[in-house]
Scaffold this motif. Structure first.
Motif, PDB file in Angstrom:
ATOM      1  N   VAL A 276       0.830  -1.198   0.000  1.00 15.05           N
ATOM      2  CA  VAL A 276       0.000   0.000   0.000  1.00 15.05           C
ATOM      3  C   VAL A 276       0.874   1.261   0.000  1.00 15.05           C
ATOM      4  O   VAL A 276       0.501   2.279  -0.606  1.00 15.05           O
ATOM      5  N   LEU A 277       2.039   1.213   0.642  1.00 18.11           N
ATOM      6  CA  LEU A 277       2.926   2.381   0.617  1.00 18.11           C
ATOM      7  C   LEU A 277       3.558   2.549  -0.760  1.00 18.11           C
ATOM      8  O   LEU A 277       3.750   3.681  -1.236  1.00 18.11           O
ATOM      9  N   ARG A 372      -9.106   5.920  -0.441  1.00 18.96           N
ATOM     10  CA  ARG A 372     -10.416   5.692  -1.070  1.00 18.96           C
ATOM     11  C   ARG A 372     -10.465   4.328  -1.752  1.00 18.96           C
ATOM     12  O   ARG A 372     -11.485   3.634  -1.715  1.00 18.96           O
ATOM     13  N   GLU A 373      -9.365   3.957  -2.381  1.00 20.41           N
ATOM     14  CA  GLU A 373      -9.319   2.692  -3.111  1.00 20.41           C
ATOM     15  C   GLU A 373      -9.455   1.488  -2.172  1.00 20.41           C
ATOM     16  O   GLU A 373     -10.169   0.527  -2.482  1.00 20.41           O
ATOM     17  N   HIS A 374      -8.781   1.545  -1.027  1.00 11.08           N
ATOM     18  CA  HIS A 374      -8.713   0.362  -0.162  1.00 11.08           C
ATOM     19  C   HIS A 374      -9.777   0.346   0.942  1.00 11.08           C
ATOM     20  O   HIS A 374     -10.139  -0.727   1.428  1.00 11.08           O
ATOM     21  N   PHE A 375     -10.244   1.517   1.352  1.00  8.68           N
ATOM     22  CA  PHE A 375     -11.229   1.560   2.438  1.00  8.68           C
ATOM     23  C   PHE A 375     -12.618   1.923   1.944  1.00  8.68           C
ATOM     24  O   PHE A 375     -13.468   2.348   2.718  1.00  8.68           O
ATOM     25  N   GLU A 419     -10.594  -5.359  10.769  1.00  7.11           N
ATOM     26  CA  GLU A 419     -11.061  -5.196   9.387  1.00  7.11           C
ATOM     27  C   GLU A 419     -10.158  -4.237   8.617  1.00  7.11           C
ATOM     28  O   GLU A 419      -9.869  -4.450   7.428  1.00  7.11           O
ATOM     29  N   ILE A 420      -9.703  -3.167   9.288  1.00  2.78           N
ATOM     30  CA  ILE A 420      -8.777  -2.233   8.633  1.00  2.78           C
ATOM     31  C   ILE A 420      -7.502  -2.957   8.230  1.00  2.78           C
ATOM     32  O   ILE A 420      -7.019  -2.826   7.094  1.00  2.78           O
ATOM     33  N   ALA A 421      -6.953  -3.747   9.142  1.00  2.00           N
ATOM     34  CA  ALA A 421      -5.727  -4.483   8.849  1.00  2.00           C
ATOM     35  C   ALA A 421      -5.952  -5.505   7.742  1.00  2.00           C
ATOM     36  O   ALA A 421      -5.103  -5.688   6.856  1.00  2.00           O
ATOM     37  N   GLU A 422      -7.122  -6.155   7.781  1.00  2.00           N
ATOM     38  CA  GLU A 422      -7.412  -7.175   6.777  1.00  2.00           C
ATOM     39  C   GLU A 422      -7.528  -6.571   5.384  1.00  2.00           C
ATOM     40  O   GLU A 422      -7.118  -7.189   4.387  1.00  2.00           O
ATOM     41  N   ARG A 423      -8.082  -5.368   5.282  1.00  4.78           N
ATOM     42  CA  ARG A 423      -8.212  -4.706   3.981  1.00  4.78           C
ATOM     43  C   ARG A 423      -6.849  -4.569   3.288  1.00  4.78           C
ATOM     44  O   ARG A 423      -6.756  -4.589   2.060  1.00  4.78           O
ATOM     45  N   LEU A 424      -5.792  -4.388   4.085  1.00  8.67           N
ATOM     46  CA  LEU A 424      -4.455  -4.184   3.515  1.00  8.67           C
ATOM     47  C   LEU A 424      -3.582  -5.427   3.646  1.00  8.67           C
ATOM     48  O   LEU A 424      -2.379  -5.369   3.364  1.00  8.67           O
TER      49      LEU A 424
END
Length: 461
Positions: A276-277, A372-375, A419-424
């Protein structure tokens, strides 16, 4: 690398059934064989599959010399170097020949005389494909002697006639016979040097100080150049441009995934940098390329994103060493790239004094696009509600992942952090801290949280 053949004489080579092929026939047949097998002969070339690569393949099949035109950092040199993969791994050459002559197709009188005298005992050596690729960075001080050759005064002093071909010390191009000559930044060659290449590329002979040596050189000339509207150091003279059978325009990656792949492939990372970075850095680089404040004629090289990724990784390793933390980069490390990479971007003259402001704005924009793309479709309301006016979370280049995670507020929906961690795809403490940090930054960018920065710390509240 396969083992070098053990054949050492012309007789053994003939008995083995070797047949002569020109360089262009060799490259054409090897390319077609790779395509028929469904194997890509262009390893590591991302983003060119539907544009540049098909043009280059057609040029090779046609047997053309090639010039690649494009701004800096578009992978021109890397693409030229992949041409080596289209050569046979080993080819035979006459032992002792300066010009790597084919035993079945000698091009100098001296080798023909040796062939007549020694016959089937003529010694054979084997050339690896890596020895058949010669790369030259074109510079204004390059001479005709460097490229083509010159009379060797020592050989003349030994008693040879001045017109004797044996008095010639051959330059780079003749010595690349049966191989590829790659000329980087071709317009930087002085025009008289470019003129010297005309006969080599068309008539395939060599002229040295008025002597014309009929050497049917078997070389492919491949060059790279910046577009004429960018470089003011020189130009490709019109007759030389006419000699190139194919002029191919390169470009920066068109897709974010290709930009990330190039960065991941080329960067030497001292610590783990989550995808993601790298995506934020890729979007940052693309935003620079679209910005009216940046001189687009000079381009924004892929090396910018590569150097940025390496800087971010270095910041993570620095923190891990000083604070005994996990060496995983987090969004807070992105700011370190701005501090040192501004000089790699050429701004428009009217933007003097605003360079740092422009870089920070475009990085924020890239971060917002990535969030926006990931969350997307993830309700971060419970995280916002947890900041009741007195609650704050501190991060920074000296704050460890563990310290950051322990300072997070309790949520009404505690599974949100997961859930935030799982998204990435973040599973380690460092990755998890980076994911949540990115969510907080996203909330700040949409003005749902405040942020104060200073003294190496960032406080969200």
């Amino acid at each position: 690398m396969s083992q070098k053949p053990e054949i050492t004489t012309l007789g053994e080579l003939r008995a083995a059934g070797y047949t002569h092929r020109t360089l262009r026939e060799e490259m054409r047949e090897n390319l077609l064989a790779a395509l028929a097998e469904g194997r890509s002969p262009w390893p590591g070339m991302h983003g060119f599959e539907q544009t540049v690569i098909p043009q280059l393949e057609r040029a090779i099949i046609a047997g053309h010399d090639v010039v690649l035109l494009g701004e800096r950092g578009q992978g021109k040199t890397r693409l030229l170097r992949t041409l080596v993969g289209l050569l046979d791994e080993w080819v035979p050459a006459v032992g002792g020949s300066e010009l790597h002559e084919d035993p079945f197709d000698p091009i100098t009188d001296a080798t023909r005389e040796r062939l007549a005298a020694e016959g089937e005992t003529l010694p054979i050596v084997w050339l690896h494909r890596s020895e058949r690729y010669v790369e030259k960075l074109s510079t204004p001080d390059t001479s005709v002697a460097d490229m083509i050759g010159d009379v060797d005064p020592m050989r003349v002093a030994e008693g040879r006639r001045l017109g004797d071909p044996e008095t010639i010390h051959y330059g780079l191009v003749p010595r690349a016979n049966r191989g590829i000559v790659a000329l980087n930044e071709l317009p930087d060659l002085a025009e008289r040097i470019q003129v010297a290449l005309l006969n080599v590329m068309e008539e395939r002979d060599v002229q040295v100080r008025g002597y014309v040596l009929r050497l049917p050189l078997d070389v492919m000339v491949a060059a790279s150049a910046n577009p004429e509207d960018y470089t003011n150091r020189g130009r490709i003279i019109t007759p030389l441009k006419d000699r190139f059978g194919a002029e191919i325009r390169t470009h920066y990656p068109l897709e974010i995934a290709d930009e990330i792949a190039v960065t991941r492939q080329e960067a030497e990372l001292a610590a783990a940098v989550p995808d993601v970075l790298l995506e934020i850095l890729a979007r940052f680089t693309r935003n620079l390329r679209d910005s009216a404040a940046v001189n687009q004629a000079s381009g924004v090289s892929a090396r910018f994103a590569i150097a940025a990724a390496e800087t971010v990784a270095a910041a993570a390793l620095h923190r891990a060493t000083v604070r005994d933390d996990e060496a995983v980069a987090r969004p807070v490390d992105l700011e370190t790239a701005i501090d040192v990479l501004g000089g790699k971007v050429e701004f428009e003259s009217g933007e003097e004094g605003r360079e740092l402001e422009i870089l920070e704005h475009l990085l924020r924009t890239a971060t917002a696009e990535t969030v926006r793309e990931h969350f997307r479709n993830l309700d971060l309301g419970p995280l916002v509600e947890a900041f009741d006016g007195s609650q704050t979370v501190t991060t920074g280049d000296k704050v460890t992942a563990t310290e950051f995670l322990e300072s997070l507020p309790e949520l009404s929906a505690p599974e949100m952090y997961d859930e935030i961690a799982e998204r990435l795809g973040a599973h380690s403490p460092g990755g998890r801290a980076g994911a949540i940090e990115l969510a907080l930054e996203g909330l700040f960018l949409v003005r749902r949280l405040s942020k104060e920065s200073g003294a190496g710390e960032t406080v969200y509240g």
